[in-house]
Design a protein around this motif. Structure first.
Motif, PDB file in Angstrom:
ATOM      1  N   LYS A 144      -5.492 -16.342 -56.594  1.00 51.84           N
ATOM      2  CA  LYS A 144      -6.110 -17.036 -57.723  1.00 51.84           C
ATOM      3  C   LYS A 144      -5.902 -16.326 -59.058  1.00 51.84           C
ATOM      4  N   VAL A 145      -6.001 -14.989 -59.070  1.00 53.62           N
ATOM      5  CA  VAL A 145      -5.891 -14.255 -60.326  1.00 53.62           C
ATOM      6  C   VAL A 145      -4.427 -13.926 -60.597  1.00 53.62           C
ATOM      7  N   THR A 152      -6.765 -11.872 -54.942  1.00 53.80           N
ATOM      8  CA  THR A 152      -7.228 -13.040 -54.205  1.00 53.80           C
ATOM      9  C   THR A 152      -8.150 -13.904 -55.055  1.00 53.80           C
ATOM     10  N   ASP A 153      -9.092 -13.267 -55.737  1.00 55.53           N
ATOM     11  CA  ASP A 153      -9.992 -13.943 -56.668  1.00 55.53           C
ATOM     12  C   ASP A 153     -10.604 -12.887 -57.582  1.00 55.53           C
ATOM     13  N   THR A 154     -11.428 -13.324 -58.512  1.00 56.95           N
ATOM     14  CA  THR A 154     -12.006 -12.403 -59.491  1.00 56.95           C
ATOM     15  C   THR A 154     -12.873 -11.350 -58.819  1.00 56.95           C
ATOM     16  N   PHE A 212     -10.832 -18.230 -62.062  1.00 52.11           N
ATOM     17  CA  PHE A 212     -10.181 -17.589 -60.911  1.00 52.11           C
ATOM     18  C   PHE A 212     -11.167 -17.170 -59.832  1.00 52.11           C
ATOM     19  N   ARG A 213     -12.436 -17.552 -59.967  1.00 53.21           N
ATOM     20  CA  ARG A 213     -13.440 -17.158 -58.988  1.00 53.21           C
ATOM     21  C   ARG A 213     -13.269 -17.930 -57.670  1.00 53.21           C
TER      22      ARG A 213
END
Length: 204
Positions: free
Chosen positions: A83-84, A138-140, A203-204
């Motif tokens: 995501k990020v 992967t994510d924030t 991006f969470r």
């Protein structure tokens, strides 16, 4: 500052970290490859340098990334599900929002598709520089926690020295410090909502 809490948490634990180094292909014993042990990767004082496809300088603010990914707002190719975006500006923003001080710390982003999905997030070198692996993006939440975790290791090295100087006690100190870094990382994520700039919410 959150990192002061990390040092307090360490207590009598000394510098270093534990886990698996995918570059050097070295592991812990079979019984020690669980939970927090996967969070950071290292070898006992070995300074194996991974093949870096994108090298980022904090002061220069530019990249030698041969893939031409600089300034992209999303990942592409093998990294599209992360995501990020794997860009230094997002790393710096996550550090700022999470209360992680990266001043004076060299950070590199390792774009190795073979590491995707391996639950390997970062590696702190004996000189205090940090490598970030794909799963850190992967994510924030994962990025903030990984930065806090690895930054804790750099402080352990600064204050206590590298664990390879502790002889027969090296493995014990590696495990103690890995547990300390794992224990503090959620504090950075808890701090994030209080200091959230909003720039990473998508991006969470």
């Amino acid at each position: 500052m959150l990192l002061k809490g990390a040092v307090d948490t360490v207590g009598d634990m000394v510098g270093g970290y534990s886990g698996y180094n995918p570059v050097a292909n070295q592991y812990y014993g079979p019984g020690e490859q669980q939970g927090a042990m996967w969070r950071t990767v290292s070898t006992l004082g070995l300074t194996a340098v991974p093949e870096i496809q994108g090298v980022f300088g904090k002061t220069a603010g530019q990249t030698t990334d041969v893939a031409g990914l600089f300034r992209r707002t999303e990942n592409v190719g093998d990294f599209a599900d992360l995501k990020v975006p794997m860009q230094m500006r997002y790393v710096e923003q996550a550090a700022e929002d999470g209360g992680v001080g990266l001043q004076g710390v060299k950070v590199r982003i390792v774009r190795d598709p073979d590491l995707i999905g391996k639950n390997l997030y970062g590696y702190t070198h004996p000189n205090g520089s940090i490598d970030l692996y794909p799963d850190a993006f992967t994510d924030t939440e994962q990025l903030v926690k990984t930065l806090g975790h690895e930054r804790t290791h750099t402080m352990q090295i600064d204050i206590f020295g590298h664990p390879n100087t502790y002889g027969d006690g090296t493995m014990r100190q590696l495990m103690l410090n890995e547990n300390a870094a794992h224990g503090i990382e959620n504090s950075f994520w808890q701090y994030y909502p209080q200091n959230n700039s909003g720039k990473l919410e998508q991006f969470r």
